[in-house]
Design an enzyme around this catalytic site. Structure first.
Site, PDB file in Angstrom:
ATOM      1  N   PRO A   1       0.827  -1.205   0.000  1.00  0.00           N
ATOM      2  CA  PRO A   1       0.000   0.000   0.000  1.00  0.00           C
ATOM      3  C   PRO A   1       0.862   1.255   0.000  1.00  0.00           C
ATOM      4  O   PRO A   1       1.781   1.398   0.803  1.00  0.00           O
ATOM      5  CB  PRO A   1      -0.790  -0.129   1.310  1.00  0.00           C
ATOM      6  CG  PRO A   1      -0.808  -1.590   1.597  1.00  0.00           C
ATOM      7  CD  PRO A   1       0.517  -2.110   1.116  1.00  0.00           C
ATOM      8  N   GLU A   2       0.585   2.155  -0.929  1.00  0.00           N
ATOM      9  CA  GLU A   2       1.309   3.413  -1.021  1.00  0.00           C
ATOM     10  C   GLU A   2       0.444   4.535  -0.452  1.00  0.00           C
ATOM     11  O   GLU A   2      -0.649   4.299   0.066  1.00  0.00           O
ATOM     12  CB  GLU A   2       1.696   3.680  -2.477  1.00  0.00           C
ATOM     13  CG  GLU A   2       2.637   2.648  -3.063  1.00  0.00           C
ATOM     14  CD  GLU A   2       4.044   2.709  -2.477  1.00  0.00           C
ATOM     15  OE1 GLU A   2       4.348   3.675  -1.737  1.00  0.00           O
ATOM     16  OE2 GLU A   2       4.835   1.792  -2.740  1.00  0.00           O
TER      17      GLU A   2
ATOM     18  N   HIS B   1      -5.335 -13.916   9.779  1.00  0.00           N
ATOM     19  CA  HIS B   1      -4.323 -12.871   9.901  1.00  0.00           C
ATOM     20  C   HIS B   1      -4.869 -11.565  10.470  1.00  0.00           C
ATOM     21  O   HIS B   1      -4.265 -10.501  10.283  1.00  0.00           O
ATOM     22  CB  HIS B   1      -3.671 -12.625   8.539  1.00  0.00           C
ATOM     23  CG  HIS B   1      -3.011 -13.842   7.962  1.00  0.00           C
ATOM     24  ND1 HIS B   1      -1.896 -14.421   8.521  1.00  0.00           N
ATOM     25  CD2 HIS B   1      -3.343 -14.614   6.890  1.00  0.00           C
ATOM     26  CE1 HIS B   1      -1.547 -15.480   7.818  1.00  0.00           C
ATOM     27  NE2 HIS B   1      -2.403 -15.615   6.823  1.00  0.00           N
TER      28      HIS B   1
ATOM     29  N   ARG C   1       1.655 -10.856   6.006  1.00  0.00           N
ATOM     30  CA  ARG C   1       3.121 -10.923   6.059  1.00  0.00           C
ATOM     31  C   ARG C   1       3.701 -10.359   7.352  1.00  0.00           C
ATOM     32  O   ARG C   1       4.894 -10.476   7.604  1.00  0.00           O
ATOM     33  CB  ARG C   1       3.718 -10.180   4.849  1.00  0.00           C
ATOM     34  CG  ARG C   1       3.271 -10.772   3.526  1.00  0.00           C
ATOM     35  CD  ARG C   1       3.940 -10.075   2.362  1.00  0.00           C
ATOM     36  NE  ARG C   1       3.359 -10.477   1.099  1.00  0.00           N
ATOM     37  CZ  ARG C   1       3.725  -9.993  -0.085  1.00  0.00           C
ATOM     38  NH1 ARG C   1       4.675  -9.077  -0.161  1.00  0.00           N
ATOM     39  NH2 ARG C   1       3.149 -10.409  -1.196  1.00  0.00           N
TER      40      ARG C   1
ATOM     41  N   ARG D   1      23.438  16.714  -6.663  1.00  0.00           N
ATOM     42  CA  ARG D   1      23.127  15.289  -6.493  1.00  0.00           C
ATOM     43  C   ARG D   1      23.248  14.571  -7.834  1.00  0.00           C
ATOM     44  O   ARG D   1      22.662  14.994  -8.822  1.00  0.00           O
ATOM     45  CB  ARG D   1      21.718  15.095  -5.931  1.00  0.00           C
ATOM     46  CG  ARG D   1      21.569  15.507  -4.468  1.00  0.00           C
ATOM     47  CD  ARG D   1      20.150  15.235  -4.024  1.00  0.00           C
ATOM     48  NE  ARG D   1      19.908  15.650  -2.661  1.00  0.00           N
ATOM     49  CZ  ARG D   1      19.702  14.818  -1.641  1.00  0.00           C
ATOM     50  NH1 ARG D   1      19.717  13.510  -1.841  1.00  0.00           N
ATOM     51  NH2 ARG D   1      19.468  15.271  -0.430  1.00  0.00           N
TER      52      ARG D   1
END
Length: 270
Positions: free
Chosen positions: A2-3, A91, A110, A151
């Protein structure tokens, strides 16, 4: 995983059921998440009222008068609002029973997610050094330009650095760079201020659209109401290597950067 849009979608989904509600019971079925669930969490939370539900980067916060619960969904976690008497699944590791009779269940196959407690969330080590929110006024092209000077790191890695800006995960970085016309391998320090203005706006537009559509449909993610997001239907480049560019018709190419799939248009992005 999930973002930011998926996490924001989750926040919007659970907030109306949580805010202003008293926690009647806390059930910790498995404390062995990425970091152990505090043994005192149930004692701390029971009888307390959830004032607000907030998001910072990919972390969710349940703010109480005495402190805040920090929740991270990890790679496969989800929060669901349970309105019936359905039994917990294998879970479902943490559950909040509210005085309304509704339950907030945290499911994480997980176990890379977390439930932590803090009395000073803004200075917590997980939060203190994060970059600006991409939808906030503090994030813009000038910020990216200043942070990028000297950078040599590729711009894709640069915008995925949570110290620079939070929430530009792999899928959304692919999409934003395409919209801004910037090659993902171009050195961050060699991009002009004008192009960073376009990139900042592309990041903002991409994430805003994903939130509006409920996030990107990923295998492990479901919204708080059990429905998947639909932003994947609107992806322009991610997962579309070998297909024609929607702008110029050139075949999209895929490369690996930091073990992540990176898709771009060799003609439009430079």
């Amino acid at each position: 995983m999930p973002e930011l849009p998926e996490v924001e979608t989750t926040r919007q989904g659970i907030a109306p059921h949580c805010e202003g509600q008293t926690i009647r019971q806390v059930i910790v079925r498995n404390p062995n998440l990425r970091w152990p669930v505090p043994e005192t969490l149930a004692h701390t939370l029971e009888g307390e009222q959830i004032r607000t539900v907030e998001r910072r980067a990919k972390y969710l916060f349940l703010h109480l008068d005495s402190g805040s619960v920090i929740i991270h969904l990890g790679m496969s976690g989800s929060l669901r609002v349970i309105t019936d008497d359905s039994a917990a699944m294998t879970h479902d590791h943490v559950e909040l029973a509210l005085a309304t009779g509704r339950r907030i269940r945290f499911n994480d196959p997980r176990r890379f997610g977390c439930w932590l407690w803090t009395t000073d969330w803004q200075h917590h080590p997980l939060i203190a050094n994060l970059g600006p929110e991409p939808l906030s006024d503090s994030f813009n092209g000038a910020w990216l330009y200043r942070q990028s000077r000297n950078r040599k790191t590729p711009v894709k890695a640069f915008i995925m650095d949570n110290h620079i800006v939070v929430g530009a995960g792999n899928i959304y970085a692919n999409e934003a760079l395409f919209k801004a016309g910037i090659h993902p391998r171009r050195s961050a320090g060699r991009i002009s201020l004008d192009r960073y203005h376009r990139l900042a706006e592309a990041i903002r537009e991409t994430l805003s659209a994903a939130i509006l559509m409920g996030g990107t449909t990923l295998r492990d993610f479901v919204n708080s109401d059990g429905k998947p997001g639909y932003f994947a239907q609107s992806l322009l480049v991610y997962g579309k290597a070998g297909t024609p560019c929607t702008d110029c018709g050139t075949t999209l190419k895929e490369i690996r950067m930091n073990n992540r799939s990176t898709v771009y248009c060799p003609a439009c992005q430079r």
